[in-house]
Design an enzyme around this catalytic site. Structure first.
Site, PDB file in Angstrom:
ATOM      1  N   GLU A   1     -51.036 -83.443 -23.322  1.00  6.97           N
ATOM      2  CA  GLU A   1     -51.754 -82.821 -22.205  1.00  6.97           C
ATOM      3  C   GLU A   1     -52.569 -81.623 -22.689  1.00  6.97           C
ATOM      4  OE1 GLU A   1     -48.967 -83.447 -18.306  1.00  6.97           O
ATOM      5  OE2 GLU A   1     -48.033 -82.540 -20.035  1.00  6.97           O
ATOM      6  N   TYR A   2     -51.966 -80.868 -23.622  1.00  4.88           N
ATOM      7  CA  TYR A   2     -52.672 -79.716 -24.181  1.00  4.88           C
ATOM      8  C   TYR A   2     -53.931 -80.180 -24.928  1.00  4.88           C
ATOM      9  CZ  TYR A   2     -53.642 -75.636 -27.053  1.00  4.88           C
ATOM     10  OH  TYR A   2     -54.264 -74.589 -27.678  1.00  4.88           O
TER      11      TYR A   2
ATOM     12  N   TYR B   1     -46.817 -77.813 -47.542  1.00  6.88           N
ATOM     13  CA  TYR B   1     -47.875 -78.820 -47.614  1.00  6.88           C
ATOM     14  C   TYR B   1     -49.247 -78.251 -47.958  1.00  6.88           C
ATOM     15  CZ  TYR B   1     -48.375 -77.011 -42.892  1.00  6.88           C
ATOM     16  OH  TYR B   1     -48.502 -76.176 -41.824  1.00  6.88           O
TER      17      TYR B   1
ATOM     18  N   LYS C   1     -47.232 -85.241 -40.076  1.00  4.93           N
ATOM     19  CA  LYS C   1     -47.454 -83.954 -39.421  1.00  4.93           C
ATOM     20  C   LYS C   1     -46.126 -83.523 -38.799  1.00  4.93           C
ATOM     21  CE  LYS C   1     -50.724 -81.522 -36.484  1.00  4.93           C
ATOM     22  NZ  LYS C   1     -49.847 -80.887 -35.521  1.00  4.93           N
TER      23      LYS C   1
ATOM     24  N   GLU D   1     -50.307 -87.524 -44.943  1.00  5.03           N
ATOM     25  CA  GLU D   1     -48.975 -86.894 -44.868  1.00  5.03           C
ATOM     26  C   GLU D   1     -48.469 -86.976 -43.439  1.00  5.03           C
ATOM     27  OE1 GLU D   1     -49.557 -82.792 -45.885  1.00  5.03           O
ATOM     28  OE2 GLU D   1     -50.542 -83.299 -47.766  1.00  5.03           O
TER      29      GLU D   1
ATOM     30  N   CYS E   1     -34.070 -78.086   6.336  1.00  6.66           N
ATOM     31  CA  CYS E   1     -33.659 -79.058   5.320  1.00  6.66           C
ATOM     32  C   CYS E   1     -33.181 -78.333   4.047  1.00  6.66           C
ATOM     33  CB  CYS E   1     -34.829 -79.982   4.989  1.00  6.66           C
ATOM     34  SG  CYS E   1     -34.403 -81.195   3.746  1.00  6.66           S
TER      35      CYS E   1
ATOM     36  N   CYS F   1     -35.398 -88.183   6.770  1.00  5.89           N
ATOM     37  CA  CYS F   1     -35.219 -87.448   5.514  1.00  5.89           C
ATOM     38  C   CYS F   1     -33.838 -87.778   4.935  1.00  5.89           C
ATOM     39  CB  CYS F   1     -35.343 -85.948   5.757  1.00  5.89           C
ATOM     40  SG  CYS F   1     -34.860 -84.971   4.329  1.00  5.89           S
TER      41      CYS F   1
HETATM   42  S1  IVH Z   1     -52.429 -79.004 -42.994  1.00  4.80           S
HETATM   43  C1  IVH Z   1     -56.066 -76.651 -43.186  1.00  4.80           C
HETATM   44  N1  IVH Z   1     -50.364 -80.617 -43.151  1.00  4.80           N
HETATM   45  O1  IVH Z   1     -50.141 -78.789 -37.981  1.00  4.80           O
HETATM   46  C2  IVH Z   1     -54.950 -77.536 -42.928  1.00  4.80           C
HETATM   47  N2  IVH Z   1     -50.512 -79.158 -41.285  1.00  4.80           N
HETATM   48  O2  IVH Z   1     -52.541 -78.603 -36.206  1.00  4.80           O
HETATM   49  C3  IVH Z   1     -53.874 -76.874 -42.204  1.00  4.80           C
HETATM   50  N3  IVH Z   1     -48.636 -79.314 -39.758  1.00  4.80           N
HETATM   51  O3  IVH Z   1     -50.913 -75.407 -38.420  1.00  4.80           O
HETATM   52  C4  IVH Z   1     -52.731 -77.666 -41.900  1.00  4.80           C
HETATM   53  N4  IVH Z   1     -47.499 -80.841 -40.841  1.00  4.80           N
HETATM   54  O4  IVH Z   1     -48.476 -76.144 -38.393  1.00  4.80           O
HETATM   55  C5  IVH Z   1     -50.985 -79.659 -42.435  1.00  4.80           C
HETATM   56  N5  IVH Z   1     -48.568 -82.054 -43.447  1.00  4.80           N
HETATM   57  C6  IVH Z   1     -49.176 -81.110 -42.734  1.00  4.80           C
HETATM   58  C7  IVH Z   1     -48.640 -80.600 -41.528  1.00  4.80           C
HETATM   59  C8  IVH Z   1     -49.353 -79.633 -40.834  1.00  4.80           C
HETATM   60  C9  IVH Z   1     -47.519 -80.049 -39.787  1.00  4.80           C
HETATM   61  C10 IVH Z   1     -48.997 -78.377 -38.670  1.00  4.80           C
HETATM   62  C11 IVH Z   1     -49.304 -76.983 -39.146  1.00  4.80           C
HETATM   63  C12 IVH Z   1     -50.702 -76.723 -38.746  1.00  4.80           C
HETATM   64  C13 IVH Z   1     -50.881 -77.654 -37.608  1.00  4.80           C
HETATM   65  C14 IVH Z   1     -52.324 -78.013 -37.419  1.00  4.80           C
END
Ligand code: IVH
Length: 673
Positions: A36-37, A228, A119, A117, A437, A414
């Site tokens: 949603e964000y 990372y 996330k 990678e 109610c 109700c």
């Molecule tokens: S790279 C310039 N790699 O996602 C690149 N971020 O929406 C910066 N995050 O602030 C981030 N896993 O908190 C990167 N493998 C990953 C990640 C990762 C989680 C988070 C991180 C970042 C946010 C970006």
């Protein structure tokens, strides 16, 4: 859409995003799902792209995250910590590749190498090493300034304190602090047992644990980390991102081995599409796959946009869908008496949580889906929180299933108080008309006490339910009438908690007018309308006595809302409630807000050097809030903002007795908009 409509919508979106940023980053208590964000952010970015005139320098599309919290010392990142642009599906991932190629003037034949990678869904941190010793650990904050949390990070055993001799003199390493799913479940179970509030999800738990003032508390939480990325690297230059990950791992940093070096976008898409099927089995939560251009020379050529690098992208997953059976459809009664149908489902796991209920919203939605008791349905968890019914698998429908009608299911009464129910011609919802109610009562008391209304700390649904069921609280005024003994007599209520609660209740007597109006729970009066009413009338008596015409004259209040407000105050019971609350000592104060921008009418002068931004940016941001920024101090100056080594202007301001803000104050003033 016309420009002025776009501007209005953009302003609305910016306010909403700022609020959700604050909830997510500073309070660790998000109210909406990531999906949603993201949707809000995208809508704003799209509008700003279509109507360049409406962009503002302080738009959240240009700023990473939220400003750091004031409880920690600030830490300025040597190189900004960026955020990532999102792709919502494979197509958008391919578009990212196309953009990269275009920008690099790359031929169509040669693939670009990407590192794909996971996330990790946690909290971004930076570790700064000088002479191979850890000297600082910080949160991302707004990307430029974070919070200094070195001692808290040191409680994570996996973080190396010292680096081997082949590491450079200067090194910033970035990563994500997270909590494993199993540790999270155990920790929440323990908290539940000890009567402590549980965390909504591992991310909030990790963020909340890391931002503790007492590192001993952090140490007691099962935090983990994956690194990372890098910031400053001293005199060490490597060729690729993958080389860096290997190097970090060799130096003892935990680096997630689950990644793939992809030759070209096809392989990256394949990786992205392979993850959902293993996502549930991963020991930690993820919210996407990150694709990064592997070669660092290419990264450098691509550069960054204001908020995120052009060489990386976060590919999010589509909402997870599963099938289950509707065992029953129950009707819940809300604050305004609206009846909400809720599907009771055979419990089913979706993305790591067990779902057993889903709101069906109203009769129109039931009709649209044609959902019936006994049906097999497809449900999805959009983002992370709210499960929804997407469709019915009609082939699996039992022969006896009949269309569902809200009024028929409860024989037109109700389900809580037995009163009559009605559906007004211009409304979707059926409503209970019973003024006494208990369901309505509990819901309206919850609303009254809630965070954005009276904000009575510690008075949640469980307590409210108890006092209503015991008959000691009927109206919000009763909350202020209960004695310490009465509170202390409730289940799970120790003397100390009763005392705290009484203090919290007393503290809300000096509330603001807009909170008070919002707390009353008048239909159609949300926070924005409550604020508009407060600003237009300045006192609760004036709002109470306003005519429908006067109400409709307030910006953003139309005839329907005006009539609803008037109708509410015409009800003698409601008027009495307001008078009772005032008689009990609640004194809602009107915080005057200016007509255009929070700093409208102020003449401000900037002097000295600011650490977090240059003077041009500070000027722009102050002006965006309505201030006039002048070059010299005079009697007309309202505020002087004094940075480092401010000289004669500051002296003059002191001489003239003009208000002086330091940088922290400035950030506070401009940061919360
Ligand atoms: S790279 C310039 N790699 O996602 C690149 N971020 O929406 C910066 N995050 O602030 C981030 N896993 O908190 C990167 N493998 C990953 C990640 C990762 C989680 C988070 C991180 C970042 C946010 C970006």
């Amino acid at each position: 859409m016309e420009t002025h409509e776009a501007r209005l919508r953009a302003t609305e979106l910016r306010h909403a995003i700022a609020r959700h940023n604050d909830l997510y980053y500073r309070q660790d208590a998000p109210e909406i799902s990531d999906a949603e964000y993201d949707a809000l952010m995208r809508e704003l970015a799209d509008l700003e792209a279509r109507f360049p005139d409406i962009a503002t320098p302080d738009s959240p599309t240009k700023i990473v995250g939220a400003r750091p919290s004031e409880k920690f010392e600030k830490f300025t990142h040597a190189l900004p910590m960026l955020s990532l642009a999102n792709a919502m599906n494979a197509g958008e991932l391919r578009e990212f590749d196309a953009r990269v190629r275009r920008q690099l003037d790359w031929g169509s034949e040669t693939p670009i190498d990407y590192v794909a990678e996971l996330k990790i869904d946690g909290l971004a941190v930076e570790l700064a090493y000088e002479n191979r010793r850890l000297v600082a650990g910080s949160t991302r904050g707004d990307g430029t300034i974070g919070e200094l949390i070195t001692r808290n990070l040191l409680t994570i055993a996996a973080i190396p304190r010292e680096l081997p001799s082949d590491a450079p003199d200067l090194l910033d390493v970035r990563g994500e602090v997270y909590i494993r799913k199993s540790d999270f479940a155990a920790m929440n179970a323990r908290r539940e047992e000890e009567g402590e509030p549980t965390f909504a999800n591992p991310r909030n738990a990790a963020a909340g644990s890391l931002r503790q003032l007492d590192p001993a508390v952090t140490a007691s939480r099962p935090l983990a980390i994956f690194l990372y990325g890098i910031g400053r690297t001293g005199d060490l230059r490597l060729d690729s991102h993958e080389d860096w990950l290997r190097r970090l791992s060799a130096w003892g940093f935990p680096v997630n081995p689950e990644r793939r070096l992809c030759r070209g976008i096809d392989e990256a898409v394949e990786y992205y599409e392979s993850i959902p099927s293993i996502r549930g089995d991963l020991p930690f939560d993820i919210d996407g796959v990150v694709g990064k251009v592997n070669r660092l020379d290419l990264q450098e050529r691509l550069g960054i946009l204001s908020r995120s690098p052009r060489w990386a992208i976060a590919a999010k997953f589509p909402a997870q869908q599963v099938q289950t059976v509707v065992e029953a459809i129950d009707i819940q009664v809300g604050r305004t008496g609206a009846l909400t149908p809720v599907a009771r489902l055979t419990p089913v796991a979706v993305g790591g949580v067990t779902v057993s209920n889903a709101s069906l919203h109203n009769q129109d939605e039931i009709d649209r889906l044609d959902v019936r008791v006994g049906d097999t349905v497809v449900i999805q968890r959009a983002g992370d929180v709210i499960p929804e019914v997407v469709s019915v698998v009609t082939e699996s429908r039992p022969s006896e299933a009949v269309p569902f009608s809200i009024p028929d299911s409860i024989s037109h009464h109700c389900p809580v108080c037995g009163s009559e129910i009605v559906r007004l011609p211009d409304e979707v919802a059926w409503r209970c008309v019973g003024s006494a109610c208990p369901a309505k009562r509990i819901e309206s008391l919850c609303h009254f006490a809630s965070k954005n209304a009276m904000n009575i700390d510690g008075l949640g649904e469980k307590l409210i339910r108890q006092v209503v069921e015991r008959g000691v609280v009927q109206s919000p005024a009763d909350i202020y009438r209960l004695t310490r003994e009465q509170w202390a007599g409730l289940d799970r209520m120790a003397d100390k908690s009763a005392e705290n609660l009484l203090a919290a209740i007393a503290a809300t007597k000096s509330t603001t007018l807009r909170r008070f109006i919002f707390a009353l729970g008048i239909r159609h009066v949300g926070e924005a309308t409550a604020k508009a009413l407060a600003d237009a009338f300045g006192s609760i008596h004036a709002v109470m006595d306003a005519t429908t015409e006067q109400l409709a004259f307030v910006p953003d209040i139309g005839p329907i809302v005006a009539a609803s407000i008037r109708g509410w105050f015409e009800d003698p019971g409601n008027r009495q409630l307001v008078l009772d609350l005032l008689a009990l000592g609640i004194a809602p104060a009107w915080e005057k807000t200016r007509t255009v921008g929070r700093l409208a009418g102020k003449t401000m002068v900037l002097t000295g050097t600011l650490a977090s931004m240059d003077r041009g940016e500070a000027k722009q941001r102050l002006e965006a809030l309505g201030a006039t920024v002048a070059g010299s101090v005079s009697r007309k100056t309202s505020v002087v903002v004094a940075g480092e080594s401010a000289g004669s202007k500051l002296d003059k301001a002191r001489e003239l007795g003009i208000e002086i803000w330091d940088e922290e104050r400035l950030l506070r003033e401009i940061g919360s908009e």
